[in-house]
Design a protein around this motif. Structure first.
Motif, PDB file in Angstrom:
ATOM      1  N   VAL A 104       0.840  -1.199   0.000  1.00  0.00           N
ATOM      2  CA  VAL A 104       0.000   0.000   0.000  1.00  0.00           C
ATOM      3  C   VAL A 104       0.877   1.252   0.000  1.00  0.00           C
ATOM      4  O   VAL A 104       0.610   2.214  -0.723  1.00  0.00           O
ATOM      5  CB  VAL A 104      -0.945   0.003   1.219  1.00  0.00           C
ATOM      6  CG1 VAL A 104      -1.700   1.328   1.321  1.00  0.00           C
ATOM      7  CG2 VAL A 104      -1.933  -1.154   1.115  1.00  0.00           C
ATOM      8  N   ALA A 105       1.930   1.233   0.800  1.00  0.00           N
ATOM      9  CA  ALA A 105       2.840   2.380   0.851  1.00  0.00           C
ATOM     10  C   ALA A 105       3.528   2.611  -0.486  1.00  0.00           C
ATOM     11  O   ALA A 105       3.648   3.751  -0.948  1.00  0.00           O
ATOM     12  CB  ALA A 105       3.882   2.178   1.947  1.00  0.00           C
ATOM     13  N   GLU A 106       3.961   1.545  -1.130  1.00  0.00           N
ATOM     14  CA  GLU A 106       4.603   1.680  -2.439  1.00  0.00           C
ATOM     15  C   GLU A 106       3.633   2.287  -3.449  1.00  0.00           C
ATOM     16  O   GLU A 106       4.014   3.086  -4.302  1.00  0.00           O
ATOM     17  CB  GLU A 106       5.098   0.323  -2.925  1.00  0.00           C
ATOM     18  CG  GLU A 106       6.318  -0.189  -2.160  1.00  0.00           C
ATOM     19  CD  GLU A 106       6.744  -1.576  -2.610  1.00  0.00           C
ATOM     20  OE1 GLU A 106       5.996  -2.193  -3.410  1.00  0.00           O
ATOM     21  OE2 GLU A 106       7.805  -2.040  -2.151  1.00  0.00           O
ATOM     22  N   ARG A 114      -0.415   8.542  -5.617  1.00  0.00           N
ATOM     23  CA  ARG A 114      -0.856   9.530  -4.630  1.00  0.00           C
ATOM     24  C   ARG A 114      -1.875  10.482  -5.247  1.00  0.00           C
ATOM     25  O   ARG A 114      -2.851  10.869  -4.588  1.00  0.00           O
ATOM     26  CB  ARG A 114       0.334  10.305  -4.076  1.00  0.00           C
ATOM     27  CG  ARG A 114      -0.006  11.096  -2.818  1.00  0.00           C
ATOM     28  CD  ARG A 114       1.228  11.513  -2.024  1.00  0.00           C
ATOM     29  NE  ARG A 114       1.910  10.380  -1.430  1.00  0.00           N
ATOM     30  CZ  ARG A 114       2.728  10.469  -0.380  1.00  0.00           C
ATOM     31  NH1 ARG A 114       2.945  11.635   0.197  1.00  0.00           N
ATOM     32  NH2 ARG A 114       3.334   9.400   0.095  1.00  0.00           N
ATOM     33  N   SER A 115      -1.702  10.817  -6.505  1.00  0.00           N
ATOM     34  CA  SER A 115      -2.672  11.687  -7.181  1.00  0.00           C
ATOM     35  C   SER A 115      -4.024  11.004  -7.312  1.00  0.00           C
ATOM     36  O   SER A 115      -5.074  11.632  -7.114  1.00  0.00           O
ATOM     37  CB  SER A 115      -2.153  12.077  -8.569  1.00  0.00           C
ATOM     38  OG  SER A 115      -0.990  12.863  -8.476  1.00  0.00           O
ATOM     39  N   LEU A 116      -4.025   9.713  -7.643  1.00  0.00           N
ATOM     40  CA  LEU A 116      -5.280   8.994  -7.762  1.00  0.00           C
ATOM     41  C   LEU A 116      -5.961   8.826  -6.410  1.00  0.00           C
ATOM     42  O   LEU A 116      -7.194   8.899  -6.314  1.00  0.00           O
ATOM     43  CB  LEU A 116      -5.042   7.626  -8.410  1.00  0.00           C
ATOM     44  CG  LEU A 116      -4.689   7.657  -9.897  1.00  0.00           C
ATOM     45  CD1 LEU A 116      -4.335   6.258 -10.395  1.00  0.00           C
ATOM     46  CD2 LEU A 116      -5.837   8.223 -10.722  1.00  0.00           C
ATOM     47  N   LEU A 117      -5.184   8.609  -5.365  1.00  0.00           N
ATOM     48  CA  LEU A 117      -5.762   8.530  -4.026  1.00  0.00           C
ATOM     49  C   LEU A 117      -6.446   9.845  -3.672  1.00  0.00           C
ATOM     50  O   LEU A 117      -7.580   9.855  -3.172  1.00  0.00           O
ATOM     51  CB  LEU A 117      -4.664   8.214  -3.006  1.00  0.00           C
ATOM     52  CG  LEU A 117      -5.113   8.143  -1.544  1.00  0.00           C
ATOM     53  CD1 LEU A 117      -6.052   6.959  -1.329  1.00  0.00           C
ATOM     54  CD2 LEU A 117      -3.906   8.033  -0.611  1.00  0.00           C
ATOM     55  N   ARG A 118      -5.783  10.940  -3.941  1.00  0.00           N
ATOM     56  CA  ARG A 118      -6.366  12.254  -3.644  1.00  0.00           C
ATOM     57  C   ARG A 118      -7.570  12.544  -4.525  1.00  0.00           C
ATOM     58  O   ARG A 118      -8.470  13.292  -4.131  1.00  0.00           O
ATOM     59  CB  ARG A 118      -5.300  13.336  -3.797  1.00  0.00           C
ATOM     60  CG  ARG A 118      -4.260  13.289  -2.676  1.00  0.00           C
ATOM     61  CD  ARG A 118      -3.093  14.202  -2.906  1.00  0.00           C
ATOM     62  NE  ARG A 118      -2.211  14.203  -1.735  1.00  0.00           N
ATOM     63  CZ  ARG A 118      -0.983  14.672  -1.736  1.00  0.00           C
ATOM     64  NH1 ARG A 118      -0.468  15.193  -2.842  1.00  0.00           N
ATOM     65  NH2 ARG A 118      -0.251  14.629  -0.639  1.00  0.00           N
ATOM     66  N   ILE A 185       6.110   7.260   2.554  1.00  0.00           N
ATOM     67  CA  ILE A 185       5.773   6.404   3.679  1.00  0.00           C
ATOM     68  C   ILE A 185       6.935   5.440   3.876  1.00  0.00           C
ATOM     69  O   ILE A 185       7.256   4.640   2.989  1.00  0.00           O
ATOM     70  CB  ILE A 185       4.473   5.623   3.429  1.00  0.00           C
ATOM     71  CG1 ILE A 185       3.364   6.575   2.954  1.00  0.00           C
ATOM     72  CG2 ILE A 185       4.066   4.864   4.684  1.00  0.00           C
ATOM     73  CD1 ILE A 185       3.004   7.655   3.911  1.00  0.00           C
ATOM     74  N   ALA A 186       7.587   5.505   5.028  1.00  0.00           N
ATOM     75  CA  ALA A 186       8.797   4.727   5.270  1.00  0.00           C
ATOM     76  C   ALA A 186       8.481   3.288   5.665  1.00  0.00           C
ATOM     77  O   ALA A 186       7.405   2.991   6.193  1.00  0.00           O
ATOM     78  CB  ALA A 186       9.623   5.391   6.372  1.00  0.00           C
TER      79      ALA A 186
END
Length: 204
Positions: A104-106, A114-118, A185-186
């Motif tokens: 999920v972090a990757e 990240r753009s699609l999540l937003r 996300i580490a």
């Protein structure tokens, strides 16, 4: 199976999981255009006529195979999710949760991801009803729940665990962090989230 490239990233489209009858060259062109539009404008400003004009796609073709923008956007989001997030099967709930958190972090560490999540954040100006977003999340959960179904079959889950709540224990902290920060996300954060989730749901 075909691959579209968006923002330098490969997006795989699987004909077997798609509506039957859509020619692969059509699907390739349309999905590439949808990803470009969603990452630029989000769901709030996603518009099929505008997309078709910008990407020189025959709007009647899109309407023929997908009907409306809500259905098209949902299919594109499901392709994105399925391409990069396969439920892990390590043989252990604890390591499955660690692998799931890392995957999920990757996904959200990627610029496009990240753009699609937003793009799916609920907004008063939303172009589509909340059921588009809910349909995406429920389909995504349906795949990920295999992790928990396998754990239950191995006797690793405590009694009474709500599967969706268990999934949210892993996904929600990572997604919220991705929504509100620009920082990657580490791995150690993923490990901490997975460990907390495991302690909450594992059978003792």
């Amino acid at each position: 199976m075909d691959t579209a490239r968006v923002g330098g990233r490969a997006i795989t489209t699987d004909a077997e999981s798609a509506d039957a009858g859509v020619p692969e060259d059509v699907r390739h062109a349309v999905m590439t255009a949808v990803y470009d539009e969603l990452t630029r404008w989000g769901l709030e400003r996603f518009d099929v006529p505008t997309m078709c004009a910008r990407h020189k796609i025959d709007e009647s073709v899109v309407t023929k195979y997908w009907g409306d923008g809500s259905r098209l956007a949902l299919e594109a989001l499901l392709y994105w999710s399925n391409d990069v997030l396969t439920p892990p099967d390590t043989g252990s709930l604890r390591t499955d949760l660690q692998a799931l958190a890392t995957a999920v972090a990757e996904q959200v560490n990627d610029t496009v991801g990240r753009s699609l999540l937003r793009a799916m954040v609920v907004d008063d100006r939303a172009a589509f009803a909340d059921d588009t977003r809910m349909a995406f999340w429920m389909r995504r959960f349906a795949g990920i729940r295999l992790v928990f179904d396998r754990a239950a079959a191995r006797g690793e889950l405590r009694d009474g665990v709500d599967t969706i709540a268990a999934m949210q224990l892993v996904l929600a902290p990572i997604n919220v962090r991705a929504l509100y920060t620009r920082e990657p996300i580490a791995d150690h954060y993923c490990a901490a989230i997975a460990d907390l989730a495991w302690h909450a749901i594992a059978k003792r």
